[in-house]
Design an enzyme around this catalytic site. Structure first.
Site, PDB file in Angstrom:
ATOM      1  N   LYS A 129       0.885  -1.190   0.000  1.00  0.00           N
ATOM      2  CA  LYS A 129       0.000   0.000   0.000  1.00  0.00           C
ATOM      3  C   LYS A 129       0.905   1.216   0.000  1.00  0.00           C
ATOM      4  O   LYS A 129       1.656   1.463   0.936  1.00  0.00           O
ATOM      5  CB  LYS A 129      -0.879  -0.027   1.259  1.00  0.00           C
ATOM      6  CG  LYS A 129      -2.280   0.518   1.071  1.00  0.00           C
ATOM      7  CD  LYS A 129      -2.357   2.011   0.813  1.00  0.00           C
ATOM      8  CE  LYS A 129      -2.229   2.819   2.086  1.00  0.00           C
ATOM      9  NZ  LYS A 129      -1.993   4.251   1.804  1.00  0.00           N
ATOM     10  N   GLY A 163       5.757   3.880   9.484  1.00  0.00           N
ATOM     11  CA  GLY A 163       4.970   5.109   9.516  1.00  0.00           C
ATOM     12  C   GLY A 163       4.892   5.655  10.928  1.00  0.00           C
ATOM     13  O   GLY A 163       5.765   5.394  11.760  1.00  0.00           O
ATOM     14  N   SER A 164       3.828   6.381  11.196  1.00  0.00           N
ATOM     15  CA  SER A 164       3.747   7.110  12.463  1.00  0.00           C
ATOM     16  C   SER A 164       3.286   6.202  13.608  1.00  0.00           C
ATOM     17  O   SER A 164       2.670   5.149  13.379  1.00  0.00           O
ATOM     18  CB  SER A 164       2.774   8.273  12.309  1.00  0.00           C
ATOM     19  OG  SER A 164       1.482   7.767  12.065  1.00  0.00           O
ATOM     20  N   GLY A 204       0.631   3.034  13.628  1.00  0.00           N
ATOM     21  CA  GLY A 204       1.195   1.749  14.041  1.00  0.00           C
ATOM     22  C   GLY A 204       0.372   1.129  15.163  1.00  0.00           C
ATOM     23  O   GLY A 204       0.092  -0.078  15.159  1.00  0.00           O
ATOM     24  N   GLU A 217       8.016  -0.233  12.149  1.00  0.00           N
ATOM     25  CA  GLU A 217       9.091   0.773  12.039  1.00  0.00           C
ATOM     26  C   GLU A 217       8.436   2.134  12.216  1.00  0.00           C
ATOM     27  O   GLU A 217       7.814   2.650  11.276  1.00  0.00           O
ATOM     28  CB  GLU A 217       9.779   0.680  10.678  1.00  0.00           C
ATOM     29  CG  GLU A 217      10.548  -0.615  10.442  1.00  0.00           C
ATOM     30  CD  GLU A 217      11.860  -0.678  11.194  1.00  0.00           C
ATOM     31  OE1 GLU A 217      12.202   0.280  11.909  1.00  0.00           O
ATOM     32  OE2 GLU A 217      12.535  -1.718  11.094  1.00  0.00           O
ATOM     33  N   CYS A 244      12.766   9.475   9.824  1.00  0.00           N
ATOM     34  CA  CYS A 244      12.419   8.901  11.136  1.00  0.00           C
ATOM     35  C   CYS A 244      13.619   8.907  12.064  1.00  0.00           C
ATOM     36  O   CYS A 244      13.485   9.095  13.259  1.00  0.00           O
ATOM     37  CB  CYS A 244      11.881   7.494  10.952  1.00  0.00           C
ATOM     38  SG  CYS A 244      12.974   6.455   9.990  1.00  0.00           S
ATOM     39  N   GLU A 294       7.935  13.981  18.082  1.00  0.00           N
ATOM     40  CA  GLU A 294       8.528  14.027  16.744  1.00  0.00           C
ATOM     41  C   GLU A 294       7.930  15.192  15.955  1.00  0.00           C
ATOM     42  O   GLU A 294       6.710  15.343  15.905  1.00  0.00           O
ATOM     43  CB  GLU A 294       8.226  12.705  16.033  1.00  0.00           C
ATOM     44  CG  GLU A 294       8.883  12.584  14.684  1.00  0.00           C
ATOM     45  CD  GLU A 294       8.597  11.232  14.030  1.00  0.00           C
ATOM     46  OE1 GLU A 294       7.422  10.827  13.986  1.00  0.00           O
ATOM     47  OE2 GLU A 294       9.546  10.598  13.557  1.00  0.00           O
TER      48      GLU A 294
END
Ligand code: NAD
Length: 475
Positions: A172, A225-226, A230, A247, A281, A376
């Site tokens: 995706k 992703g974020s 997640g 991740e 990241c 972040e």
């Protein structure tokens, strides 16, 4: 405007709906892409399942997969220039960095090509009456959800080991920056992998992404992703106990010890927080400096930030725009909030007077409890603060919920290593931020996630162990 398609069951397919992709350098619409529906997602999952069931990928001699992987790598290299231009225009990143993404993608295929025929089990001693051994078997269908910051290299980072290990993959792509990934998959497709081994869908995360994650045919989920997404996916994965690699984000700190070399440190600050407009990241988003050098380093970092060129990705400036208007707004809002909490913006903190979604290189002096020092930002924003001794440096560096990477700068081998050994994170850099490569394992602890990508270790994220025990006949 050019229109891009999804790749399902060996065919490039259009969809009823389409998504518009913007050029962050101009703020103008750039291209459109077919927006996959739930039915498209089901077709892709069914194709991947058929590929798994046929054994065409997992049951061939593994060296066959090596051959496909190497062909894919060659095809990716061949389109690196063409792909880079697409990545640069849809993402805002510099042309050089966009090209590097394709070269890195090719390297993932080369690297894991060499591992496809070396995923070896072990023999387990059980005495003379038994023969016992382990096998590493692919999961089956690997669902891979990709973010927008390095879509090409992150896609290849998971796709290459998954294929090398014999999994079929449904990818995706991110809504914001999906175009260059279609070029990547077009190149990989030429290598001769069996039908259904690779499927690529662009669609809404909350719709198609969520559907794929919950799909009964998903045997594994790889999410990059974020943190909030997640967490959502982990909850969904729990329903079917689907194994996952996560991740996620980071708030990584560099520790500059009193004897750190200033030029070495500045070179790392430049790449650590301003590369890809800080949308990394593993960015160096915090810089902790021993008090005896604090004023000197602070002045040098501010001067560095103010010296950076800004411009469109195609002119390869030091600082490119962030990916979207929403991202720009979010970064500026976090800076405003830091101001409101009492932080000092030493430089930057504004959108410069340029077309496109720019945020000026920003350096903020903050205290560890402030949100800007804990959360972040995902933009070109460095938080700087002093420390007095090693214990305090380690406590500050480890003092967030994240644990992706960290860094230590200093001359003494014993001291840098002693500090590195105490840092929480999957990777610690000494005297060069981002030291490492596709060969070095990467991943987080805490809210930064779990599981490892890159390096030989990552191949084991794409297989499960099966033990075979044999009782010998008594003769
Ligand atoms: P995001 O979480 O918003 O989106 C990532 C992907 O998830 C997109 O493809 C999105 O469509 C999809 N998605 C959204 N909701 C979903 C759902 N419910 N189910 C399934 N899929 C869903 O992240 P982003 O904004 O694209 O990327 C930035 C974030 O990614 C940052 O936090 C960054 O730190 C992190 N990141 C981590 C790494 C790493 O290797 N650790 C690498 C790059 C980016």
């Amino acid at each position: 405007m050019q229109h891009y398609l999804n790749y399902i069951d060996g065919q490039w397919l259009n969809a009823e709906r389409r998504l518009t992709v913007m050029n962050p350098g101009t703020g103008e619409p750039h291209a459109t892409i077919a927006q996959a529906s739930i039915e498209d997602a089901d077709l892709a999952m069914a194709a991947a399942r058929r590929c798994v069931n046929s054994g065409a990928l997992s049951e061939v001699r593994p060296a066959r997969r090596t051959t496909w992987m190497l062909k894919a790598a060659e095809a990716i290299r061949a389109i690196a220039d063409e792909g880079a231009l697409v990545a640069c225009r849809e993402n805002g990143k510099s042309l050089n960095d966009a090209r590097d993404e394709f070269i890195e993608a090719a390297r993932y295929f080369e690297y894991y090509a060499g591992m496809a025929d070396k995923i070896e089990g072990i023999s387990v001693p059980l005495g003379k009456d038994y023969v016992d051994f382990t096998q590493y078997v692919p999961f089956g269908v690997s669902v891979q959800i990709v973010p927008w910051n390095f879509p090409v290299s992150i896609c290849a980072r998971s796709l290459a080991p998954a294929l090398a290990a014999g999994n079929a993959v449904v990818i995706k792509s991110p809504e914001i920056s999906p175009l260059a990934m279609t070029l990547l998959v077009k190149a990989v497709e030429q290598a001769g992998f069996p039908q259904g081994a690779i499927n690529l869908l662009c669609g809404k995360g909350s719709e198609v992404g969520s559907h794929l994650v919950k799909h009964p045919d998903a045997n594994q989920i790889v999410f990059t992703g974020s943190v909030p997404t997640g967490q959502r996916i982990l909850k969904d994965a729990a329903e079917r106990a689907t194994p996952s690699v996560m991740e996620l984000g980071g708030k990584s700190a560099a520790i500059a010890l009193a004897d750190a070399d200033l030029d070495t440190l500045l070179a790392s600050v430049k790449v650590g927080i301003f590369f890809n407009a800080g949308q990394v990241c593993s960015a160096m988003s915090r810089l902790l400096v021993q008090r005896s050098r604090y004023d000197e380093v602070k002045a040098a970092v501010v001067a560095l930030a103010e010296s950076l060129s800004m411009g469109q990705g195609e002119s390869n400036p030091d600082l490119t725009p962030v990916v979207s208007e929403g991202q720009q707004r979010q970064v500026l809002a976090m800076i405003e909030q830091a101001r409101a909490e009492g932080a000092t913006v030493l430089t930057g903190g504004v959108a410069p007077d340029l077309s496109g979604y720019f945020v000026a290189p920003t350096v903020i002096e903050a205290t560890p409890d402030m949100r800007i020092a804990q959360e972040e930002v995902f933009g070109p924003v460095l938080v700087i603060m002093p420390f007095d001794d090693e214990d305090e440096a380690v406590a500050l560096a480890n003092g967030t919920d994240f644990g992706l990477v960290a860094g230590v700068f200093g001359e003494g081998l014993s001291q840098t290593l002693r500090v590195a050994n105490r840092l929480r994170g999957g990777q610690v850099f000494i005297n060069e931020w981002f030291a490492g490569g596709i060969e070095t394992p990467f991943g987080g602890v805490g809210l930064s996630g779990f599981g490892r990508e890159k390096g030989q270790e990552a191949i084991y994220s794409y297989v499960q162990t099966r033990n075979i025990g044999i009782r010998l006949s008594r003769g």
